[in-house]
Structure formats: structure tokens, C-alpha cells
Scaffold this motif. Structure first.
Motif, PDB file in Angstrom:
ATOM      1  N   ILE A  41       0.790  -1.236   0.000  1.00 25.19           N
ATOM      2  CA  ILE A  41       0.000   0.000   0.000  1.00 25.19           C
ATOM      3  C   ILE A  41       0.819   1.281   0.000  1.00 25.19           C
ATOM      4  N   GLU A  42       2.143   1.178  -0.129  1.00 22.84           N
ATOM      5  CA  GLU A  42       2.925   2.411  -0.152  1.00 22.84           C
ATOM      6  C   GLU A  42       2.497   3.279  -1.325  1.00 22.84           C
ATOM      7  N   GLY A  43       2.409   4.563  -1.076  1.00 21.17           N
ATOM      8  CA  GLY A  43       1.989   5.506  -2.099  1.00 21.17           C
ATOM      9  C   GLY A  43       0.483   5.702  -2.178  1.00 21.17           C
ATOM     10  N   SER A  44      -0.279   4.993  -1.332  1.00 23.33           N
ATOM     11  CA  SER A  44      -1.735   5.068  -1.373  1.00 23.33           C
ATOM     12  C   SER A  44      -2.267   6.333  -0.710  1.00 23.33           C
ATOM     13  N   ASP A  53      -7.063   4.590  -2.418  1.00 21.43           N
ATOM     14  CA  ASP A  53      -6.626   4.768  -3.806  1.00 21.43           C
ATOM     15  C   ASP A  53      -5.175   4.315  -3.854  1.00 21.43           C
ATOM     16  N   ASN A  54      -4.967   3.119  -4.395  1.00 21.12           N
ATOM     17  CA  ASN A  54      -3.670   2.457  -4.337  1.00 21.12           C
ATOM     18  C   ASN A  54      -3.043   2.385  -5.728  1.00 21.12           C
ATOM     19  N   PRO A  55      -1.901   3.055  -5.944  1.00 20.20           N
ATOM     20  CA  PRO A  55      -1.260   3.039  -7.259  1.00 20.20           C
ATOM     21  C   PRO A  55      -0.616   1.697  -7.614  1.00 20.20           C
ATOM     22  N   ASN A  56      -0.515   0.795  -6.642  1.00 16.38           N
ATOM     23  CA  ASN A  56       0.128  -0.504  -6.866  1.00 16.38           C
ATOM     24  C   ASN A  56      -0.831  -1.565  -7.399  1.00 16.38           C
ATOM     25  N   VAL A  57      -2.116  -1.284  -7.404  1.00 20.53           N
ATOM     26  CA  VAL A  57      -3.127  -2.262  -7.808  1.00 20.53           C
ATOM     27  C   VAL A  57      -3.088  -2.461  -9.323  1.00 20.53           C
ATOM     28  N   VAL A  58      -3.034  -3.739  -9.735  1.00 24.42           N
ATOM     29  CA  VAL A  58      -3.088  -4.055 -11.161  1.00 24.42           C
ATOM     30  C   VAL A  58      -4.476  -4.541 -11.562  1.00 24.42           C
ATOM     31  N   SER A  59      -5.252  -5.051 -10.596  1.00 26.55           N
ATOM     32  CA  SER A  59      -6.635  -5.426 -10.866  1.00 26.55           C
ATOM     33  C   SER A  59      -7.418  -5.464  -9.563  1.00 26.55           C
ATOM     34  N   GLU A  60      -8.721  -5.202  -9.686  1.00 25.58           N
ATOM     35  CA  GLU A  60      -9.632  -5.254  -8.545  1.00 25.58           C
ATOM     36  C   GLU A  60     -10.797  -6.151  -8.909  1.00 25.58           C
ATOM     37  N   CYS A  61     -11.442  -6.696  -7.871  1.00 20.79           N
ATOM     38  CA  CYS A  61     -12.642  -7.477  -8.141  1.00 20.79           C
ATOM     39  C   CYS A  61     -13.775  -6.527  -8.515  1.00 20.79           C
ATOM     40  N   GLY A  62     -14.852  -7.054  -9.022  1.00 20.64           N
ATOM     41  CA  GLY A  62     -15.968  -6.249  -9.483  1.00 20.64           C
ATOM     42  C   GLY A  62     -16.591  -5.400  -8.403  1.00 20.64           C
ATOM     43  N   CYS A  63     -16.588  -5.881  -7.151  1.00 25.55           N
ATOM     44  CA  CYS A  63     -17.210  -5.106  -6.074  1.00 25.55           C
ATOM     45  C   CYS A  63     -16.238  -4.099  -5.468  1.00 25.55           C
ATOM     46  N   GLY A  64     -14.958  -4.171  -5.846  1.00 27.96           N
ATOM     47  CA  GLY A  64     -13.972  -3.209  -5.343  1.00 27.96           C
ATOM     48  C   GLY A  64     -13.471  -3.488  -3.949  1.00 27.96           C
ATOM     49  N   GLU A  65     -13.813  -4.657  -3.405  1.00 31.87           N
ATOM     50  CA  GLU A  65     -13.413  -4.988  -2.037  1.00 31.87           C
ATOM     51  C   GLU A  65     -12.050  -5.671  -1.955  1.00 31.87           C
ATOM     52  N   SER A  66     -11.568  -6.230  -3.046  1.00 29.38           N
ATOM     53  CA  SER A  66     -10.266  -6.876  -3.005  1.00 29.38           C
ATOM     54  C   SER A  66      -9.464  -6.505  -4.247  1.00 29.38           C
ATOM     55  N   PHE A  67      -8.163  -6.801  -4.190  1.00 30.29           N
ATOM     56  CA  PHE A  67      -7.275  -6.345  -5.250  1.00 30.29           C
ATOM     57  C   PHE A  67      -6.085  -7.281  -5.407  1.00 30.29           C
TER      58      PHE A  67
END
Length: 122
Positions: free
Chosen positions: A87-90, A106-120
Motif C-alpha cells: 500500500i505504499e503511495g496510497s 486509492d492504491n497506485p500498486n493495484v493491477v486489478s480489482e474485483c468487481g465489487c472493489g473490495e479486493s485487489f
């Protein structure tokens, strides 16, 4: 208040907190009867969710010895070393809209999230 780490651990990248998120978290801390000069919001990452990782938040009376502590708008935020790599940079924000209300990372390290936005996934 400073946006630099307040205590242990050298942070190469900051965790930011918007003024609205800090205000909401401080109000909740005070409702719990916690001393906002010592206690804070713990932001962490845990295994789970359909994308593999999810965010967690809770209030802690004080930081752990190996935590990095950030202070934004009088809110103390505690991040453990294992979570920091995800989560660095979030930026922690608070959203108050028609479809959702609550804290959002708002996490710049995320490459994909689930449809509900609860996991990444990073």
C-alpha cells in the motif's frame, strides 16, 4: 500536522490521508473514547477476497514497535511492514455518495480489482 512519518521505520513513499477521511476517522476514534494523541487508525492488507488481497482498518490504542506512523490532519495512521509493500503511495479518502459511503484506498500498486472493489491484486 506533518505528512512525514512521525515515528519508527523509514518510509520511502508516504501514505496520504485526505482531510475528509481524517475528520471522519477522528470522530469515530473519539466516539470510541480513544485518546487521539496516542491512538490511531491501523491500515493493513490481509489475504482474502476474490482478487486475493483486501484492505483492513481498525483502531489501535497505540502503534506496534515496528509500525510506520503517519500523521495527517491530526490523525495518526499505523502501517505494519508487511502491509507497507502493498500500500505504499496510497491515499486514504472518505467517499460520501449516492451509492456508497465510507473509507476508500486509492492504491497506485493495484493491477486489478474485483468487481465489487473490495479486493485487489498487485
Amino acid at each position: 500536522m506533518s505528512t512525514e512519518p512521525a515515528t519508527s521505520g523509514e518510509a520511502t513513499t508516504r501514505i496520504e490521508v485526505t482531510e475528509e477521511a481524517a475528520s471522519q476517522a477522528l470522530a469515530l476514534l473519539e466516539d470510541e473514547g480513544l485518546d487521539t494523541d496516542i491512538a490511531g487508525l491501523r491500515l493493513f492488507v490481509q489475504q482474502g477476497g476474490c482478487a486475493g488481497l483486501s484492505y483492513g482498518m481498525r483502531f489501535d490504542d497505540e502503534p506496534d514497535e515496528d509500525d510506520t506512523v503517519y500523521e495527517h490532519h491530526a490523525l495518526r495512521v499505523f502501517v505494519d511492514p508487511a502491509s507497507m509493500k502493498y500500500i505504499e503511495g496510497s491515499v486514504l479518502d472518505y467517499e460520501d455518495g449516492l451509492q456508497a459511503e465510507g473509507f476508500h484506498v486509492d492504491n497506485p500498486n493495484v493491477v486489478s480489482e474485483c468487481g465489487c472493489g473490495e479486493s485487489f491484486r498487485t
